[in-house]
Scaffold this motif. Sequence first.
Motif, short mmCIF file in Angstrom:
data_model
loop_
_atom_site.label_atom_id
_atom_site.label_comp_id
_atom_site.label_asym_id
_atom_site.label_seq_id
_atom_site.Cartn_x
_atom_site.Cartn_y
_atom_site.Cartn_z
N TRP A 253 0.37 -1.49 -0.35
CA TRP A 253 0.01 0.21 0.17
C TRP A 253 0.67 1.45 0.00
O TRP A 253 0.82 2.59 -0.96
CB TRP A 253 -1.11 0.06 1.70
CG TRP A 253 -1.95 -0.78 0.74
CD1 TRP A 253 -2.25 -2.48 1.78
CD2 TRP A 253 -3.12 -0.87 0.39
NE1 TRP A 253 -3.23 -2.98 2.01
CE2 TRP A 253 -3.85 -2.34 0.16
CE3 TRP A 253 -3.47 0.35 -0.87
CZ2 TRP A 253 -5.34 -2.57 -0.41
CZ3 TRP A 253 -4.78 -0.05 -1.45
CH2 TRP A 253 -5.75 -1.02 -0.92
N GLN A 304 -9.01 -1.23 -1.50
CA GLN A 304 -8.72 -0.76 0.43
C GLN A 304 -9.54 -1.31 1.20
O GLN A 304 -9.45 -1.87 2.92
CB GLN A 304 -7.90 0.49 -0.22
CG GLN A 304 -7.41 0.69 1.02
CD GLN A 304 -7.14 2.37 1.02
OE1 GLN A 304 -7.13 3.58 0.40
NE2 GLN A 304 -5.48 2.67 1.18
N GLU A 305 -10.53 -0.85 0.71
CA GLU A 305 -11.40 -0.25 1.76
C GLU A 305 -11.99 -2.10 2.49
O GLU A 305 -12.33 -2.26 3.70
CB GLU A 305 -13.35 0.22 1.59
CG GLU A 305 -14.55 0.35 2.07
CD GLU A 305 -13.77 0.96 4.10
OE1 GLU A 305 -14.35 0.48 4.92
OE2 GLU A 305 -13.05 2.05 4.14
N GLN A 307 -10.82 -4.90 2.66
CA GLN A 307 -9.17 -4.60 3.02
C GLN A 307 -9.28 -4.40 4.51
O GLN A 307 -8.58 -5.43 5.79
CB GLN A 307 -7.97 -4.80 2.57
CG GLN A 307 -7.18 -5.57 3.22
CD GLN A 307 -5.62 -5.36 2.34
OE1 GLN A 307 -4.68 -4.94 3.31
NE2 GLN A 307 -5.44 -5.81 1.41
N ARG A 308 -9.76 -3.27 4.63
CA ARG A 308 -9.74 -2.61 6.01
C ARG A 308 -10.97 -3.71 7.40
O ARG A 308 -10.48 -3.62 7.81
CB ARG A 308 -9.98 -1.25 5.97
CG ARG A 308 -9.99 -0.52 6.84
CD ARG A 308 -10.08 0.75 7.35
NE ARG A 308 -9.59 2.12 6.54
CZ ARG A 308 -10.05 2.18 5.03
NH1 ARG A 308 -10.58 1.86 4.72
NH2 ARG A 308 -8.06 2.82 4.47
N ARG A 309 -12.22 -3.62 6.17
CA ARG A 309 -12.70 -4.77 7.27
C ARG A 309 -12.40 -5.58 6.85
O ARG A 309 -12.84 -6.57 8.52
CB ARG A 309 -14.37 -4.36 6.36
CG ARG A 309 -15.09 -3.25 6.37
CD ARG A 309 -16.35 -3.66 5.73
NE ARG A 309 -16.61 -4.11 4.58
CZ ARG A 309 -15.93 -3.48 2.88
NH1 ARG A 309 -16.49 -2.16 3.00
NH2 ARG A 309 -16.73 -4.31 2.10
N ARG A 311 -9.18 -7.26 7.77
CA ARG A 311 -8.37 -6.75 9.39
C ARG A 311 -9.38 -6.58 10.47
O ARG A 311 -8.52 -7.30 11.57
CB ARG A 311 -7.53 -5.65 8.60
CG ARG A 311 -6.34 -5.69 9.94
CD ARG A 311 -4.79 -4.68 9.64
NE ARG A 311 -5.46 -3.39 8.52
CZ ARG A 311 -5.80 -3.01 7.73
NH1 ARG A 311 -5.59 -3.78 6.79
NH2 ARG A 311 -6.50 -1.95 7.07
N ALA A 312 -10.36 -6.06 10.36
CA ALA A 312 -10.67 -5.96 11.65
C ALA A 312 -11.67 -6.98 11.97
O ALA A 312 -11.90 -7.22 13.10
CB ALA A 312 -11.99 -4.90 11.56
N GLU A 320 -0.66 -8.00 9.40
CA GLU A 320 -0.20 -7.36 9.07
C GLU A 320 1.26 -6.91 8.42
O GLU A 320 2.63 -6.69 9.22
CB GLU A 320 -0.01 -5.56 9.26
CG GLU A 320 -0.43 -4.26 8.81
CD GLU A 320 -1.03 -4.84 7.90
OE1 GLU A 320 -0.74 -4.47 6.77
OE2 GLU A 320 -2.89 -5.11 7.71
#
Length: 413
Positions: A253, A304-305, A307-309, A311-312, A320
């Motif tokens: 990223w 990207q959004e 993958q953020r969800r 990861r959470a 990471e």
Amino acid sequence: MPRQPKKRQAASGRNPNGEGSIYQRSSDGRWVGQAYVLTTEGTRKRKFVYGATWDEAHTKLVELKSRSQRGIPTPDRAWKIADYLPYWLSAYVTDLKPTTARGYESAVRLHLVPALGTKRLDTLQVQHVKTFMNDFRVKCLCCAAGLDRTRRPARQCCSAGRCCKRYPSSRQIQFVHAVLRNALQHAMREELVARNVAKLVRVPAPRYRVGKGLTVEQVRKLLAATEGHRLHPLYVVAATLGLRRGELLGLRWSDLDLDAGTAAIGQTVQRTATGLHLQDTKTEESESILPLPEWTWLVLLDHQERQRRERARLAEVWQEHGLVFPSEVGTPMEPRNLNRHFAALRERAGCPDVRLHDLRHTVVSLLMELGVPPHVVQAIARHADVKLTLKVYSHANLDAMRQALGKLDGRLS
């Protein structure tokens, strides 16, 4: 026995210093020449040459002394190929990229040492290398690598007396020859050999297949078959930027500037015997900043959004690494897993014969067909030489050739 020529002697009746001497061994009748010469350790030591006759020993002794007088040292140790090649691997090849070092080690272990290991480094001849290369061309790689020992009984071939005859390709022949040539070149720099005999042996140059690429319809089918899958953005990037497999998996990223719409290609993922490694790209030319097409930019924003969800949701399970296309837990993705996924994908899309790398061919070919100048295509593909762009990766399709010949037909008729 024929009378031997008289040698010049000092007043004391002994040979002058550095002149050396020749005598006949009583044990086997061979003639031995000896003289103090410069060695690779920087000191002068007594070295020996041998011959079946006095003349042969004398000729070798003259050559030995002549080399010393010209400042060319004599090897202090009589290396055998089986000893020198592992030393060369440990001393020089370990600084190369892991995949390159692994290829060199395999060539030495499976092919060079078994065939040439008993030869002395300083007496290796052109004919020895020629014989080795001729034998290697008809050598079954399955037998050489011992693959039968790891296969199920039903798949055995060579050990069961039914050799599969999986002979080396012209590229493999060239590679093994190059490994030997590079090793002997280092031996020359260390003044262990007088010449690189491998350079005097020619091997056929491989003929690289012209990249066929995919049609636009095939690319659309592949991308449609991945719609909604977590790897869909990876295939979009491959189809629009032409990144190599390792570059896709090594993309971070931090390499992307989504505000400016650019991607900096700087590292790659490679599999070696010790595991997965993140390393620099293939060449300096491979390191480049590419603009993101609008479609690719939008797909990456959405990815990207997502993958953020992801990861959470995984919380502490996620590891990471800052990768754009990691595994399902954030670690670098195994390249073979991507190959397996693509193999299933192409079957669903009805394109069973295409490869993942063909998406890279497609980008280059489509840009050439659209009339983009070759030097611009070279910059996008990040090739070291525009000749590679024109020769290997681009191709003229049937419609383009029909149109071109139609113009000729119209002019002549």
